[in-house]
Each structure stands twice: as structure tokens, then as C-alpha cells.
Design an enzyme around this catalytic site. Structure first.
Site, PDB file in Angstrom:
ATOM      1  N   GLU A  53       6.398  26.076 -80.922  1.00 42.08           N
ATOM      2  CA  GLU A  53       7.267  26.292 -80.039  1.00 42.08           C
ATOM      3  C   GLU A  53       7.108  25.423 -78.654  1.00 42.08           C
ATOM      4  OE1 GLU A  53       7.319  30.448 -78.540  1.00 42.08           O
ATOM      5  OE2 GLU A  53       7.456  31.057 -80.568  1.00 42.08           O
ATOM      6  N   ASP A  64       6.567  35.147 -68.521  1.00 39.52           N
ATOM      7  CA  ASP A  64       5.235  34.318 -68.787  1.00 39.52           C
ATOM      8  C   ASP A  64       4.339  34.910 -67.623  1.00 39.52           C
ATOM      9  OD1 ASP A  64       6.337  32.627 -70.772  1.00 39.52           O
ATOM     10  OD2 ASP A  64       7.314  31.559 -69.097  1.00 39.52           O
TER      11      ASP A  64
END
Length: 271
Positions: A53, A64
Site C-alpha cells: 500500500e 494514522d
């Protein structure tokens, strides 16, 4: 099935036929530089990753954790653009022939243009997109263009997702389902926990799609644990941390190759 989504599906099926989970690695584009990021992605594939990815760095990466936020900040300060993300996909795919996806928040695609983004990603050889913050009920335009270009649309499910919601998400997605094993932001964890296994079980009850688990795996032991119940093991922060902690770029590239090899050993269920 057309485009590189087929390569993605074949890769996941091949791992299953070998009695193992697929190893899916995450690295942001443009980190530490565009060229350096491309080199790191190739090294991760070389080490044993099945799928990579490519993160599209974003100024507000709500999903994140601090490690990936730090890498994103480095990439953004370096001036990374969507064109650089596409180039990373293109060079990684051209060098390996293995599935490369983009993981991105919706806002950059919306601003860039859905048709333009999907056309360029398909042209670059991309297998699809992971869209953690795009609600399924608002995804029709994206899915129309993704389908046209043979791209997978990977949605994220979480432990908080009710069974009815899981069915809605999995029926709209393609390629695989990204199961976020822990609530909250990404980052390595000491234990992946039983929550992930339950989420995989509930997701599988709604879909034939492979279910891949991310958010928390950082070593071969954890990879083996997740491989016991998931179709794929997704590792991001641990790779990024190896790059951040390295004394120089060459040792960072060597470190991510080494980590990929360790994790590739871990995903074999019979090991």
C-alpha cells in the site's frame, strides 16, 4: 474482473493456496524522498511482501499514529504531489509485477477529480485504493470510476461496526476488506488481541472477500498470530519506524527489506 484488481485477487488466492496469509506492507510516497520511497517499496517487495500500500501523504491524517504522521510530514515538506504517488505506484509495479494499492483519505481525491485519479492510477498499474474515511453511502461516484478502470475499492471495517453495517460495507467493496484490529489510530501494539479475530469472523459471515488485518502488527510473532485467522496481515508503522530510526537511507532500505523477510516467515500458518 479486469485491470490489476485481478492480480490482487490472484495474489491473495495464491497465498491462501500456500496455507499462509498474504503480507501487505504500507509505506508513504515521498518518504524520505520520492526516489528514496520508491527504493524502499522495491526493497519491501524484495524482502517478501506480497502486496504494498502506498500512502498518499495528507496534512490531517486522522487514522494514522505518530510514526506515520512524522513520515507524512517529511514527505509533505519535501513537496510530494499526487503525480509522485502515481510515479511510485508505476515504478514499483513495473519493477515487480506485484499488486500496488494507494491508501488515501478522500479529500485529496475529491480535489484532484475522481475520474482523473482513477484513470491515472489504472494507467500507472495500480490495483486499487484503500479509502478509510469514505462512507459507503457516499461512494457511488468513486466506485463507478474504479469499476470502469478495473480498480479495487477497499473499505475499512472496525470492531465497532455492527453486523448490518459490515454487510453494507462488504457488499460495496472489492479486492479485500481492511479490518482495523484496534479502535483508534494506527501504530504498533504489544498484543493484537482477540478483538481482531472476532471482527474477521463477523466480516467473513457477510462476504466472500478476503479479510486482511491491520493496525498493530510489528513483528513475526504477531504476524503469525494474525495469520492464524486472517487472509492478510497489514504492517505499516513498523516499516516506517525502521526507516525513521535508520542512520542513513541505505541502512533504512536494508532494514525494511529485513523486516519484510521476518514478517514473511511469520505469515506461514504452519510455521
Amino acid at each position: 474482473m479486469s485491470g490489476n484488481i485481478q492480480i490482487l485477487s490472484e495474489t491473495l488466492a495464491k497465498a491462501k493456496s500456500e496455507n499462509r496469509a498474504a503480507l501487505i506492507a504500507y509505506l508513504p510516497a515521498g518518504f524520505p524522498t520520492v526516489d528514496g520511497g520508491i527504493e524502499a517499496v522495491k526493497a519491501v517487495f524484495d524482502g517478501g511482501a506480497d502486496i504494498v500500500e502506498i500512502g498518499l501523504p495528507h496534512s490531517d491524517p486522522v487514522l494514522d499514529g505518530p510514526v506515520i504522521q512524522t513520515a507524512d510530514d517529511i514527505a509533505l515538506r519535501g513537496g510530494v504531489k499526487i503525480a509522485d504517488v502515481m510515479r511510485t505506484v508505476k515504478e514499483a509495479y513495473a519493477a515487480t509485477g506485484k499488486p500496488v494499492l494507494v491508501m488515501t483519505y478522500w479529500n485529496p481525491i475529491d480535489r484532484y477529480g475522481v475520474e482523473r485519479f482513477t484513470a491515472e492510477l489504472a494507467e500507472a498499474g495500480g490495483a486499487g485504493c484503500i479509502l478509510p474515511d469514505l462512507p459507503v453511502q457516499e461512494s457511488a461516484l468513486w466506485r463507478e470510476h474504479a469499476d470502469k478502470h478495473g480498480l479495487a475499492t477497499v473499505f475499512v471495517v472496525a470492531p465497532s461496526s455492527k453486523d448490518e453495517r459490515l454487510a453494507t460495507i462488504t457488499s460495496a467493496g472489492s479486492g479485500f476488506v481492511y479490518a482495523a484490529s484496534l479502535m483508534g489510530v494506527t501504530g504498533t501494539r504489544e498484543s493484537v488481541g482477540e478483538q481482531a479475530a472476532d471482527l474477521v469472523r463477523r466480516t467473513r459471515a457477510t462476504s466472500e472477500l478476503p479479510v486482511c488485518v491491520g493496525l498493530g502488527v510489528s513483528n513475526a510473532q504477531q504476524a503469525a498470530e494474525v495469520a492464524g485467522f486472517a487472509d492478510g496481515v497489514i504492517v505499516g508503522s513498523a516499516f516506517v519506524k525502521r526507516m525513521l530510526d535508520a542512520d542513513d537511507h541505505a541502512s533504512g532500505v536494508a532494514a525494511v527489506r529485513e523486516l519484510a523477510a521476518e514478517l514473511a516467515e511469520g505469515v506461514h500458518r504452519d510455521s
